[in-house]
Design a protein around this motif. Sequence first.
Motif, PDB file in Angstrom:
ATOM      1  N   GLY A 186       4.045  41.912  83.448  1.00 38.36           N
ATOM      2  CA  GLY A 186       4.809  42.398  82.309  1.00 38.36           C
ATOM      3  C   GLY A 186       6.054  41.596  82.006  1.00 38.36           C
ATOM      4  O   GLY A 186       6.716  41.832  80.991  1.00 38.36           O
ATOM      5  N   ALA A 187       6.383  40.611  82.858  1.00 37.80           N
ATOM      6  CA  ALA A 187       7.571  39.785  82.625  1.00 37.80           C
ATOM      7  C   ALA A 187       7.476  39.004  81.324  1.00 37.80           C
ATOM      8  O   ALA A 187       8.499  38.573  80.781  1.00 37.80           O
ATOM      9  N   LEU A 188       6.272  38.825  80.799  1.00 40.25           N
ATOM     10  CA  LEU A 188       6.116  38.112  79.535  1.00 40.25           C
ATOM     11  C   LEU A 188       6.875  38.821  78.409  1.00 40.25           C
ATOM     12  O   LEU A 188       7.365  38.171  77.477  1.00 40.25           O
ATOM     13  N   MET A 189       7.008  40.135  78.496  1.00 41.60           N
ATOM     14  CA  MET A 189       7.744  40.875  77.476  1.00 41.60           C
ATOM     15  C   MET A 189       9.219  40.476  77.479  1.00 41.60           C
ATOM     16  O   MET A 189       9.817  40.260  76.422  1.00 41.60           O
ATOM     17  N   LEU A 190       9.812  40.355  78.668  1.00 38.88           N
ATOM     18  CA  LEU A 190      11.206  39.933  78.769  1.00 38.88           C
ATOM     19  C   LEU A 190      11.360  38.479  78.332  1.00 38.88           C
ATOM     20  O   LEU A 190      12.331  38.126  77.643  1.00 38.88           O
ATOM     21  N   GLN A 191      10.419  37.623  78.706  1.00 37.94           N
ATOM     22  CA  GLN A 191      10.476  36.233  78.278  1.00 37.94           C
ATOM     23  C   GLN A 191      10.454  36.126  76.765  1.00 37.94           C
ATOM     24  O   GLN A 191      11.190  35.320  76.173  1.00 37.94           O
ATOM     25  N   ASP A 192       9.637  36.938  76.118  1.00 39.00           N
ATOM     26  CA  ASP A 192       9.563  36.936  74.659  1.00 39.00           C
ATOM     27  C   ASP A 192      10.893  37.370  74.050  1.00 39.00           C
ATOM     28  O   ASP A 192      11.373  36.761  73.087  1.00 39.00           O
ATOM     29  N   ALA A 251      16.638  44.490  83.043  1.00 37.21           N
ATOM     30  CA  ALA A 251      15.193  44.572  83.255  1.00 37.21           C
ATOM     31  C   ALA A 251      14.864  44.768  84.727  1.00 37.21           C
ATOM     32  O   ALA A 251      13.969  45.548  85.077  1.00 37.21           O
ATOM     33  N   CYS A 252      15.577  44.076  85.607  1.00 37.09           N
ATOM     34  CA  CYS A 252      15.322  44.215  87.044  1.00 37.09           C
ATOM     35  C   CYS A 252      15.733  45.598  87.543  1.00 37.09           C
ATOM     36  O   CYS A 252      15.012  46.230  88.327  1.00 37.09           O
ATOM     37  N   GLU A 253      16.869  46.068  87.100  1.00 36.15           N
ATOM     38  CA  GLU A 253      17.385  47.346  87.595  1.00 36.15           C
ATOM     39  C   GLU A 253      16.629  48.539  87.032  1.00 36.15           C
ATOM     40  O   GLU A 253      16.614  49.616  87.628  1.00 36.15           O
ATOM     41  N   SER A 254      15.958  48.353  85.890  1.00 40.49           N
ATOM     42  CA  SER A 254      15.143  49.427  85.320  1.00 40.49           C
ATOM     43  C   SER A 254      13.757  49.492  85.951  1.00 40.49           C
ATOM     44  O   SER A 254      13.002  50.425  85.687  1.00 40.49           O
ATOM     45  N   GLY A 255      13.406  48.482  86.750  1.00 38.09           N
ATOM     46  CA  GLY A 255      12.076  48.442  87.352  1.00 38.09           C
ATOM     47  C   GLY A 255      11.041  47.728  86.505  1.00 38.09           C
ATOM     48  O   GLY A 255       9.867  47.679  86.869  1.00 38.09           O
ATOM     49  N   GLU A 256      11.466  47.139  85.376  1.00 41.00           N
ATOM     50  CA  GLU A 256      10.520  46.414  84.533  1.00 41.00           C
ATOM     51  C   GLU A 256       9.929  45.223  85.274  1.00 41.00           C
ATOM     52  O   GLU A 256       8.749  44.896  85.115  1.00 41.00           O
ATOM     53  N   VAL A 257      10.750  44.565  86.070  1.00 40.46           N
ATOM     54  CA  VAL A 257      10.328  43.398  86.833  1.00 40.46           C
ATOM     55  C   VAL A 257      11.166  43.342  88.103  1.00 40.46           C
ATOM     56  O   VAL A 257      12.360  43.639  88.064  1.00 40.46           O
ATOM     57  N   PRO A 258      10.578  43.000  89.280  1.00 42.31           N
ATOM     58  CA  PRO A 258      11.381  42.929  90.503  1.00 42.31           C
ATOM     59  C   PRO A 258      12.431  41.825  90.456  1.00 42.31           C
ATOM     60  O   PRO A 258      13.595  42.029  90.810  1.00 42.31           O
TER      61      PRO A 258
END
Length: 474
Positions: free
Chosen positions: A335-341, A20-27
């Motif tokens: 948008g980090a809520l998506m990864l948390q889910d 997720a971090c490397e794709s730019g989804e979240v820093p």
Amino acid sequence: MNTIALHTVETHFREQIAAACESGEVPGFVAGVHHAGEQIIVAHGTANLATGAPMLEDTGFLFGSVTKVLTTTLVMRQVERGRIGLDSPVVAHLPEFALAVPDAADKILVRHLLSHTNGIDADLYFPDAKGRDALKAYVDGLASGCGTLFEPGERLSYSNGGMIVAGRLLEVVTGLPFADLLARDVYAPVGMKDSSTSAEQAILRSTAVGHFPDPETGLLRPTNMFTLPETWGPAGGTPIGTVADLLAFGRTHLAGGVAPSGTRVLSAESVALMRQVSYDMDSPNVPPMGLGWVLYPFGDTTVLAMSGASPGGVSLLCVVPEHDLVFAAFGNTPGALMLQDRLLCRLLTDHLGVALPTLVTGVREDVDLTPYVGTYRSDQLRIDVSIVDGQLEERTTYEPADESQERIFTEFAGGTTSAPPQRYVPIRPGLFAPAGYPMEVFDGYLRLLLVSFHDVRDGRARYRNAGGRLTRRT
């Protein structure tokens, strides 16, 4: 789950978070799990894109609305001491409390503050005050500018205002500023050694900041505002800490009120009361509410949870009593809520064996959309609902009360207060899903993205609910 399985969780978390971090989804992102005496914490990415500081396992972050469970814990401590009555009117302890609707505040009980059933219409009320009297300034402002959405106890609507009033109530009863009380009665006995309540304290150690997409470039940029005003402290504006701190707090509730250090923070009776259903709207997008905790049903398993938005970031704390497990996470973009889910659902299904039932089976073509068309309002927010191409379309307008409110909300929202129209498809009468989403998304924490309408009379719904918050038809 045994230690070997927890190692598998750690491996999976590292892979998912790194991707997720490397794709730019979240820093940057940090998450932890405690289970049956074992604990893991995983971090990856960047805590602040402006400085390049890394996200570490002990990097601090804003708790956001996770603070509401801490505030509830503080109130329950005073209830145990007989200094606050759950079923007492708030004004019995806090005579200064009033709303713009005459006598409306007199009907609100302390219990209503903690269960989000108070009806205070102040979800976007952001008075900018600092120092010892910040919460007093908030409560004083309610009397002139904020009304009610419903009669106390009649409905459920996520309430920042209720928690802030609870914070001021604590100040009056104990004689301590909220920040000092939080440090003395929660941080210290729980063992939250890296937690604080101000930017001045947080800057002395590794601390993450939030990020928003730049509207011109689409690239993520650091927030221009680290915390909300001090007036929002009890609702989540100022408390800061680490994943380890949140895990320790979650473990305290998992252990019936006894902190990892062995210190009793709450009685077992108070912990159990916080877990009991205070109100249930019987709608998939609005989980039952306890006191402080939101009680998410995942099949036959109940997850005590609270997520917390901060300027450009989001935290999450989950306690699963049936499986002796605590999960905590933070990501520094909304948008980090998506990864948390995704992590939570995988944790429940693959590692705990919890079966997640399907909440949304598909689009219904036979639902009459006309009862839901109209304009709905709450504090400084307007939602216009219409029918377009057989779907509901919502247009959201922010209507600031004054220049100060507009400035604070604009920074909290990342520099913009407008959003494109959102289309919704009918799932059943009164329940709608955002168009374009796969239906399985709503089986987990993201069920909050569903929109529901309530109290249909004479062919017209009176209320709309999104994210647990009510707006009322005008």
